[in-house]
Write a protein that holds these residues in place. Structure first.
Motif, PDB file in Angstrom:
ATOM      1  N   SER A  95     -23.420 -16.572 -37.642  1.00 26.57           N
ATOM      2  CA  SER A  95     -23.924 -17.868 -37.173  1.00 26.57           C
ATOM      3  C   SER A  95     -23.327 -18.224 -35.813  1.00 26.57           C
ATOM      4  N   GLU A  96     -22.040 -17.926 -35.643  1.00 24.43           N
ATOM      5  CA  GLU A  96     -21.393 -18.197 -34.357  1.00 24.43           C
ATOM      6  C   GLU A  96     -21.980 -17.320 -33.252  1.00 24.43           C
ATOM      7  N   ILE A  97     -22.287 -16.074 -33.573  1.00 28.47           N
ATOM      8  CA  ILE A  97     -22.897 -15.177 -32.588  1.00 28.47           C
ATOM      9  C   ILE A  97     -24.249 -15.729 -32.147  1.00 28.47           C
ATOM     10  N   ALA A  98     -25.041 -16.192 -33.123  1.00 26.96           N
ATOM     11  CA  ALA A  98     -26.347 -16.779 -32.793  1.00 26.96           C
ATOM     12  C   ALA A  98     -26.176 -17.998 -31.897  1.00 26.96           C
ATOM     13  N   SER A  99     -25.133 -18.802 -32.181  1.00 26.84           N
ATOM     14  CA  SER A  99     -24.868 -19.992 -31.359  1.00 26.84           C
ATOM     15  C   SER A  99     -24.469 -19.593 -29.936  1.00 26.84           C
ATOM     16  N   HIS A 100     -23.634 -18.556 -29.813  1.00 30.44           N
ATOM     17  CA  HIS A 100     -23.228 -18.089 -28.476  1.00 30.44           C
ATOM     18  C   HIS A 100     -24.431 -17.567 -27.689  1.00 30.44           C
ATOM     19  N   LYS A 101     -25.299 -16.848 -28.366  1.00 33.18           N
ATOM     20  CA  LYS A 101     -26.496 -16.345 -27.691  1.00 33.18           C
ATOM     21  C   LYS A 101     -27.397 -17.491 -27.258  1.00 33.18           C
ATOM     22  N   SER A 102     -27.483 -18.514 -28.101  1.00 33.11           N
ATOM     23  CA  SER A 102     -28.279 -19.688 -27.749  1.00 33.11           C
ATOM     24  C   SER A 102     -27.675 -20.410 -26.549  1.00 33.11           C
ATOM     25  N   ASP A 103     -26.350 -20.519 -26.544  1.00 33.99           N
ATOM     26  CA  ASP A 103     -25.666 -21.160 -25.410  1.00 33.99           C
ATOM     27  C   ASP A 103     -25.908 -20.368 -24.122  1.00 33.99           C
ATOM     28  N   LYS A 104     -25.860 -19.061 -24.232  1.00 30.93           N
ATOM     29  CA  LYS A 104     -26.091 -18.222 -23.063  1.00 30.93           C
ATOM     30  C   LYS A 104     -27.511 -18.416 -22.541  1.00 30.93           C
ATOM     31  N   ALA A 105     -28.485 -18.422 -23.451  1.00 25.11           N
ATOM     32  CA  ALA A 105     -29.883 -18.611 -23.047  1.00 25.11           C
ATOM     33  C   ALA A 105     -30.081 -19.972 -22.396  1.00 25.11           C
ATOM     34  N   ALA A 106     -29.438 -20.998 -22.960  1.00 22.57           N
ATOM     35  CA  ALA A 106     -29.551 -22.350 -22.393  1.00 22.57           C
ATOM     36  C   ALA A 106     -28.934 -22.401 -21.006  1.00 22.57           C
ATOM     37  N   ALA A 242     -19.792 -16.637 -23.315  1.00 19.60           N
ATOM     38  CA  ALA A 242     -20.688 -16.389 -24.445  1.00 19.60           C
ATOM     39  C   ALA A 242     -20.860 -14.896 -24.682  1.00 19.60           C
ATOM     40  N   GLU A 243     -21.015 -14.133 -23.605  1.00 13.51           N
ATOM     41  CA  GLU A 243     -21.170 -12.678 -23.738  1.00 13.51           C
ATOM     42  C   GLU A 243     -19.914 -12.041 -24.338  1.00 13.51           C
ATOM     43  N   ALA A 244     -18.750 -12.506 -23.861  1.00 11.79           N
ATOM     44  CA  ALA A 244     -17.493 -11.974 -24.385  1.00 11.79           C
ATOM     45  C   ALA A 244     -17.341 -12.317 -25.862  1.00 11.79           C
ATOM     46  N   ALA A 245     -17.705 -13.557 -26.211  1.00 15.44           N
ATOM     47  CA  ALA A 245     -17.599 -13.976 -27.617  1.00 15.44           C
ATOM     48  C   ALA A 245     -18.553 -13.178 -28.489  1.00 15.44           C
ATOM     49  N   VAL A 246     -19.762 -12.945 -27.994  1.00 20.00           N
ATOM     50  CA  VAL A 246     -20.741 -12.158 -28.756  1.00 20.00           C
ATOM     51  C   VAL A 246     -20.224 -10.742 -28.976  1.00 20.00           C
ATOM     52  N   GLU A 247     -19.627 -10.162 -27.930  1.00 17.09           N
ATOM     53  CA  GLU A 247     -19.110  -8.801 -28.055  1.00 17.09           C
ATOM     54  C   GLU A 247     -17.985  -8.721 -29.077  1.00 17.09           C
ATOM     55  N   VAL A 248     -17.040  -9.656 -28.975  1.00 12.99           N
ATOM     56  CA  VAL A 248     -15.894  -9.651 -29.894  1.00 12.99           C
ATOM     57  C   VAL A 248     -16.353  -9.910 -31.328  1.00 12.99           C
ATOM     58  N   LYS A 249     -17.204 -10.895 -31.495  1.00  9.64           N
ATOM     59  CA  LYS A 249     -17.615 -11.276 -32.844  1.00  9.64           C
ATOM     60  C   LYS A 249     -18.601 -10.280 -33.448  1.00  9.64           C
ATOM     61  N   THR A 250     -19.333  -9.578 -32.592  1.00 10.35           N
ATOM     62  CA  THR A 250     -20.176  -8.505 -33.110  1.00 10.35           C
ATOM     63  C   THR A 250     -19.295  -7.406 -33.711  1.00 10.35           C
ATOM     64  N   GLY A 251     -18.196  -7.108 -33.016  1.00 12.69           N
ATOM     65  CA  GLY A 251     -17.234  -6.160 -33.566  1.00 12.69           C
ATOM     66  C   GLY A 251     -16.624  -6.664 -34.866  1.00 12.69           C
ATOM     67  N   ARG A 252     -16.356  -7.965 -34.914  1.00 14.07           N
ATOM     68  CA  ARG A 252     -15.795  -8.567 -36.115  1.00 14.07           C
ATOM     69  C   ARG A 252     -16.785  -8.483 -37.276  1.00 14.07           C
ATOM     70  N   VAL A 253     -18.057  -8.702 -36.979  1.00 18.83           N
ATOM     71  CA  VAL A 253     -19.080  -8.596 -38.016  1.00 18.83           C
ATOM     72  C   VAL A 253     -19.110  -7.170 -38.574  1.00 18.83           C
ATOM     73  N   GLY A 254     -18.984  -6.182 -37.676  1.00 21.13           N
ATOM     74  CA  GLY A 254     -18.942  -4.789 -38.128  1.00 21.13           C
ATOM     75  C   GLY A 254     -17.758  -4.535 -39.039  1.00 21.13           C
ATOM     76  N   GLU A 255     -16.599  -5.051 -38.662  1.00 20.30           N
ATOM     77  CA  GLU A 255     -15.402  -4.871 -39.490  1.00 20.30           C
ATOM     78  C   GLU A 255     -15.576  -5.538 -40.859  1.00 20.30           C
ATOM     79  N   LEU A 256     -16.128  -6.742 -40.851  1.00 18.23           N
ATOM     80  CA  LEU A 256     -16.340  -7.459 -42.106  1.00 18.23           C
ATOM     81  C   LEU A 256     -17.357  -6.725 -42.982  1.00 18.23           C
ATOM     82  N   ALA A 257     -18.383  -6.157 -42.339  1.00 20.04           N
ATOM     83  CA  ALA A 257     -19.398  -5.412 -43.092  1.00 20.04           C
ATOM     84  C   ALA A 257     -18.764  -4.196 -43.773  1.00 20.04           C
ATOM     85  N   VAL A 258     -17.905  -3.489 -43.029  1.00 18.61           N
ATOM     86  CA  VAL A 258     -17.219  -2.322 -43.599  1.00 18.61           C
ATOM     87  C   VAL A 258     -16.306  -2.757 -44.746  1.00 18.61           C
TER      88      VAL A 258
END
Length: 385
Positions: A95-106, A242-258
């Motif tokens: 959800s936070e990643i989606a918010s960061h992407k939305s902030d970036k688009a805005a 926002a890009e940095a947050a998306v990158e970090v949290k995307t990695g975090r999502v991968g770790e959580l998925a594993v």
């Protein structure tokens, strides 16, 4: 008399060498039974030792399995809680990643709108400032020309046409009287000499006002440029963050998925292991309980066997049996003692006494029974048991 008959018949199957050597067959039977008694006792001790070792194995492993089952039972809800927590964290980060992407688009949209507006404002400023500069330039040329008495020749220049256009427009901030005077001059309706000073004064005032207006719009333009640059810098930082947050949290999502997959696998393995442990513990407890029952039955049987041996030995060690054998050193002597009975009657009486004996449950009295029935049972074989 019947007891003496039993021991006489027991001695009858003994070997001729034994009889001739004067050895007491009753004592030999007793010795053999005592050896059997010791052997049974030894077997009992060995059986008890093995049983104790097996029960130690049972107790140790049952305790370990109970602890393992307890740990597994506690582990299952812990893993279920971890799975729920990991799933919640993953959903939150997504959800936070989606918010960061939305902030970036805005931010990108705001930058595009600001750039479009800035370009429009810049064009308007360029047009306005260019016109103002042209008007100021025309006025600046007209003033010295009129002051030098070259007014008529100025009216023939492009600068004069520029002033005419200025007067026709709305940008010239002069009152109607000055506008009419200046317009008459530019049209050549007024005399040069009497109107030149007034015309120069009007033009100088116009120049000052136009220069002030140009300075004001230039200032506004510079401020707009600074504001635009500041906004663009801020939005660029927002986009970078926002890009940095998306990158970090995307990695975090991968770790959580594993972690989520691994924890689910751990839960599955724990549940399977728990079921296997429960089944193993159940089987082990059943086998150990059966072993305990079997040992109790075996021990009771062995005690009965030992009691039978003891009873048999007691019967054979009876004073009457000893005294009888002293009087019956040979089979012929024994026969003389039984003057009232035939050989067949003696055997029958002996069997009857054997059957009614309180030690009749002993399997070892089968040797005596066999002897009474005419079987060739030598004590030499029995002593080897």
């Amino acid at each position: 008399m019947r007891t003496a008959t039993i021991f006489g018949l027991v001695a009858a199957p003994a070997s001729a060498a034994t009889m001739q050597s004067g050895m007491n067959p009753i004592r030999r039977v007793v010795s053999m039974l005592q050896m059997m008694q010791k052997k049974v006792e030894k077997e009992g001790e060995q059986s008890k030792s093995l049983h104790n070792k097996f029960m130690c194995y049972c107790n140790t492993n049952i305790a370990e399995m109970d602890k393992k089952i307890e740990d597994g039972t506690d582990r299952v809800p812990q893993l279920e809680s971890e799975i729920k927590e990991l799933a919640g964290q993953k959903e939150q980060v997504e959800s936070e990643i989606a918010s960061h992407k939305s902030d970036k688009a805005a931010a990108e949209e705001a930058m595009a709108e600001a750039t479009s507006m800035r370009e429009k404002e810049a064009k308007e400023f360029a047009d306005t400032s260019g016109e103002a500069k042209a008007n100021i330039d025309a006025v600046s040329k007209a003033i010295p020309a009129i002051e030098q008495g070259m007014g008529e020749s100025f009216l023939q220049t492009a600068g004069a046409e520029t002033l005419k256009a200025l007067l026709r427009g709305s940008s010239a901030r002069i009152d109607d009287s000055d506008r009419d005077t200046l317009d008459a001059f530019l049209q050549g309706e007024a005399g040069y000499t009497p109107a030149s000073g007034q015309i120069v004064g009007i033009l100088k005032q116009m120049k000052e006002e136009m220069q002030a207006d140009l300075a004001d719009i230039t200032k506004q333009e510079n401020e707009a440029i600074a504001s635009y640059n500041e906004m663009m810098s801020s939005k660029q930082k927002e986009i970078a963050a926002a890009e940095a947050a998306v990158e970090v949290k995307t990695g975090r999502v991968g770790e959580l998925a594993v972690s989520l997959v691994e924890t689910k696998d751990d839960l599955k393995d724990t549940e399977n292991t728990l079921e296997q442990d429960k089944e193993f513990a159940r089987t082990l407890k059943e086998k150990c309980a059966n072993a305990e029952k079997d040992f109790e039955v075996e021990s009771a049987t062995r005690q009965e066997e030992l009691a039978a041996l003891a009873d048999t030995i007691k019967v054979l060690n009876d004073d009457e049996s000893t005294e009888l054998f002293k009087k019956t050193e040979t089979f012929s002597q024994l026969s003389l003692l039984q003057v009232d009975d035939s050989a067949a009657d003696v055997k029958a009486q002996a069997l009857d006494a054997l059957i009614s004996s309180r030690a009749r449950q002993s399997p070892y009295l089968a040797l005596v029974s066999f002897a009474l029935r005419g079987k060739k049972v030598g004590f030499e074989k029995g002593s080897k048991l």
